[in-house]
Design a protein around this motif. Sequence first.
Motif, mmCIF file in Angstrom:
data_model
loop_
_atom_site.group_PDB
_atom_site.id
_atom_site.type_symbol
_atom_site.label_atom_id
_atom_site.label_comp_id
_atom_site.label_asym_id
_atom_site.label_seq_id
_atom_site.Cartn_x
_atom_site.Cartn_y
_atom_site.Cartn_z
ATOM 1 N N CYS A 27 0.900 -1.262 -0.053
ATOM 2 C CA CYS A 27 -0.048 0.168 0.037
ATOM 3 C C CYS A 27 0.768 1.317 0.037
ATOM 4 O O CYS A 27 1.895 1.403 0.642
ATOM 5 C CB CYS A 27 -0.841 0.127 1.127
ATOM 6 N N VAL A 28 0.257 2.199 -0.722
ATOM 7 C CA VAL A 28 0.949 3.691 -0.685
ATOM 8 C C VAL A 28 0.613 4.462 0.347
ATOM 9 O O VAL A 28 -0.865 4.741 0.221
ATOM 10 C CB VAL A 28 0.885 3.978 -2.275
ATOM 11 N N ARG A 29 0.823 5.274 0.955
ATOM 12 C CA ARG A 29 0.620 6.236 1.853
ATOM 13 C C ARG A 29 1.200 7.566 1.808
ATOM 14 O O ARG A 29 2.427 7.551 1.400
ATOM 15 C CB ARG A 29 0.410 5.828 3.163
ATOM 16 N N ASP A 30 0.553 8.730 2.306
ATOM 17 C CA ASP A 30 1.242 10.142 2.242
ATOM 18 C C ASP A 30 1.677 10.336 3.517
ATOM 19 O O ASP A 30 0.613 10.848 4.579
ATOM 20 C CB ASP A 30 0.241 10.901 1.491
ATOM 21 N N TYR A 31 2.655 10.448 3.857
ATOM 22 C CA TYR A 31 3.424 10.548 5.445
ATOM 23 C C TYR A 31 3.830 12.108 5.455
ATOM 24 O O TYR A 31 4.342 12.675 4.767
ATOM 25 C CB TYR A 31 4.339 9.853 5.676
ATOM 26 N N VAL A 32 2.920 12.675 6.753
ATOM 27 C CA VAL A 32 3.258 14.186 6.790
ATOM 28 C C VAL A 32 3.465 14.397 8.287
ATOM 29 O O VAL A 32 3.037 13.651 9.255
ATOM 30 C CB VAL A 32 1.768 14.703 6.345
ATOM 31 N N HIS A 33 4.573 15.146 8.253
ATOM 32 C CA HIS A 33 5.176 15.275 9.766
ATOM 33 C C HIS A 33 4.329 16.092 10.839
ATOM 34 O O HIS A 33 3.417 16.772 10.364
ATOM 35 C CB HIS A 33 6.425 16.096 9.921
ATOM 36 N N VAL A 34 4.053 15.632 12.160
ATOM 37 C CA VAL A 34 3.334 16.132 13.155
ATOM 38 C C VAL A 34 3.437 17.534 13.424
ATOM 39 O O VAL A 34 2.569 18.360 13.386
ATOM 40 C CB VAL A 34 3.329 15.190 14.230
ATOM 41 N N GLY A 40 3.495 9.998 -2.429
ATOM 42 C CA GLY A 40 2.978 8.713 -1.861
ATOM 43 C C GLY A 40 4.534 7.615 -1.625
ATOM 44 O O GLY A 40 5.230 7.507 -2.442
ATOM 45 N N PHE A 41 4.316 7.068 -0.720
ATOM 46 C CA PHE A 41 5.438 5.949 -0.237
ATOM 47 C C PHE A 41 4.697 4.721 -0.107
ATOM 48 O O PHE A 41 3.886 4.462 0.936
ATOM 49 C CB PHE A 41 6.565 6.399 0.661
ATOM 50 N N ARG A 89 -4.977 -6.263 5.246
ATOM 51 C CA ARG A 89 -5.882 -5.891 6.320
ATOM 52 C C ARG A 89 -7.184 -5.242 5.913
ATOM 53 O O ARG A 89 -7.156 -4.522 4.885
ATOM 54 C CB ARG A 89 -5.111 -4.847 7.245
ATOM 55 N N ALA A 90 -8.349 -5.747 6.600
ATOM 56 C CA ALA A 90 -9.433 -5.394 5.800
ATOM 57 C C ALA A 90 -9.494 -3.569 5.845
ATOM 58 O O ALA A 90 -9.163 -3.025 6.890
ATOM 59 C CB ALA A 90 -10.838 -5.753 6.865
ATOM 60 N N GLY A 91 -10.251 -3.257 4.857
ATOM 61 C CA GLY A 91 -10.468 -1.691 4.913
ATOM 62 C C GLY A 91 -9.170 -0.652 4.405
ATOM 63 O O GLY A 91 -9.433 0.377 4.421
ATOM 64 N N ASP A 92 -8.172 -1.345 4.063
ATOM 65 C CA ASP A 92 -6.985 -0.541 3.486
ATOM 66 C C ASP A 92 -7.181 -0.314 1.992
ATOM 67 O O ASP A 92 -7.089 -1.238 1.404
ATOM 68 C CB ASP A 92 -5.617 -1.329 3.881
ATOM 69 N N PRO A 93 -7.307 0.898 1.653
ATOM 70 C CA PRO A 93 -6.948 1.345 0.221
ATOM 71 C C PRO A 93 -5.999 1.300 -0.213
ATOM 72 O O PRO A 93 -4.881 1.350 0.506
ATOM 73 C CB PRO A 93 -7.608 2.844 0.209
ATOM 74 N N ALA A 94 -5.709 0.803 -1.527
ATOM 75 C CA ALA A 94 -4.327 0.690 -2.032
ATOM 76 C C ALA A 94 -3.453 1.887 -1.941
ATOM 77 O O ALA A 94 -2.295 1.978 -1.737
ATOM 78 C CB ALA A 94 -4.460 0.304 -3.693
ATOM 79 N N VAL A 95 -4.080 3.048 -2.514
ATOM 80 C CA VAL A 95 -3.269 4.328 -2.461
ATOM 81 C C VAL A 95 -4.167 5.427 -1.784
ATOM 82 O O VAL A 95 -5.257 5.415 -2.146
ATOM 83 C CB VAL A 95 -3.038 4.628 -3.994
ATOM 84 N N LEU A 96 -3.384 6.289 -0.922
ATOM 85 C CA LEU A 96 -4.026 7.429 -0.575
ATOM 86 C C LEU A 96 -2.695 8.553 -0.516
ATOM 87 O O LEU A 96 -1.981 8.651 0.190
ATOM 88 C CB LEU A 96 -4.442 7.188 0.803
ATOM 89 N N VAL A 97 -2.938 9.412 -1.330
ATOM 90 C CA VAL A 97 -2.279 10.529 -1.483
ATOM 91 C C VAL A 97 -3.063 11.847 -1.749
ATOM 92 O O VAL A 97 -3.782 11.969 -2.344
ATOM 93 C CB VAL A 97 -1.211 10.353 -2.601
ATOM 94 N N ALA A 98 -2.473 12.914 -0.971
ATOM 95 C CA ALA A 98 -3.255 14.105 -0.713
ATOM 96 C C ALA A 98 -2.966 15.249 -2.158
ATOM 97 O O ALA A 98 -1.585 15.249 -2.005
ATOM 98 C CB ALA A 98 -2.881 14.834 0.448
ATOM 99 N N SER A 99 -3.714 15.808 -2.416
ATOM 100 C CA SER A 99 -3.451 17.023 -2.839
ATOM 101 C C SER A 99 -3.654 18.214 -1.916
ATOM 102 O O SER A 99 -4.702 18.272 -1.643
ATOM 103 C CB SER A 99 -4.257 17.409 -4.115
ATOM 104 N N SER A 100 -2.627 19.157 -1.481
ATOM 105 C CA SER A 100 -2.677 19.984 -0.205
ATOM 106 C C SER A 100 -2.587 21.337 -1.052
ATOM 107 O O SER A 100 -1.976 22.349 -0.481
ATOM 108 C CB SER A 100 -1.644 19.665 0.636
ATOM 109 N N GLU A 101 -2.839 21.539 -2.328
ATOM 110 C CA GLU A 101 -2.505 22.846 -3.017
ATOM 111 C C GLU A 101 -3.370 23.978 -2.482
ATOM 112 O O GLU A 101 -3.016 24.927 -2.132
ATOM 113 C CB GLU A 101 -2.971 22.559 -4.530
#
Length: 324
Positions: free
Chosen positions: A218-225, A255-256, A281-293
């Motif tokens: 899975c690919v996710r978009d990690y953003v620092h706290v 995405g990573f 794992r149930a319910g995990d989308p394959a890719v979630l990447v934001a546009s934060s423009e």
Amino acid sequence: MKILLCGGAGYVGSHMAKWLAGRGFEITVLDNLSTGHREAVQWGSFVEADLLATDSLERVFGSRRFDAVMHFCARSLVGESVSKPYDYYLNNVSGTLNLLQAMQRYGVNRLVFSSTAAVFGHPTSALIDEGHPKAPINPYGMSKLMVEHMLADAAAAYGLRSVALRYFNAAGASETAEIGEAHQPETHLIPNVLKSVLGQGPGLKVFGDDYPTPDGTCVRDYVHVDDLAQAHELALAYMEQHEGAHAFNLGSGQGFSVREVIAAAEQVTGQRVPYEMTPRRAGDPAVLVASSERARRELGWQPKYNDLRSIIESAWRWHANPKF
Ligand code: UFG
């Protein structure tokens, strides 16, 4: 400016407290300590209170004046929300309703709300912007979307000003490492990868390598706290200029995959990350990447952590020597 941080003993909330204290805000942390840590409350004053106990809310609002509220209290485990939906609607929706009513009674008219990428459900485009359809696939995402709708109604009926910030994958820790991510149980990827390096916990499981992504994970978009914290401060300024209820997506736009996170953690720690490949794992989308423009353009958001490695480095400083 006086800010009430609901859920300020939690992961994102405690980084917010540090951020605001460093910028001269006067902060009060409210937390029921169900998942938060008393040790994480190192800035501002602390009141133990529960959004579901309206008398304790009265005590807080009756004893101090606030210019704005930031609201981080929530149950936030996707899987648990599927098996215990009432807990999620009670805590996340009813709890927020109590908070909104207390704010109204005491004339507090500004709210920054922690929302989530989970309001979108399965993505229909490569980058998820604010206009993407909202179709949550679990009660957690639905509970947050319900609050977003409440905020829109409250703006129309009572003139409440609000900003909902939809985090993608919050990650990393304070540079000075006196606070960090400490969930119990820990379900998030980066902490679990680092715990695996340290030989802590049940061992890392990678949930599926048969996704339609370049390496199958899975690919996710990690953003620092701390970048999330910056956006919350900007949201306060935004609400001074803008009436109504607003929402912004917060991610890096990059995405990573799980495998890429593991490889980056091996570089940062200089050690191998032991893991076991398991089914999805149930319910995990394959890719979630934001546009934060929109957040960059309208809030003036400028995230400082633009690479995965520096995010993992900050998390590693914490996990190698956690204080709680
Ligand atoms: N993963 C593993 N092993 C682990 C933990 C996670 O392989 O031990 C994988 C997951 O399957 C997923 C990725 O790593 O593909 C990231 O998982 P996290 O649990 O760290 O984060 P999620 O993407 O599931 O969750 C985030 C936010 C939630 C939000 C959700 C929306 O933390 O608040 O995105 O889907 F609801």
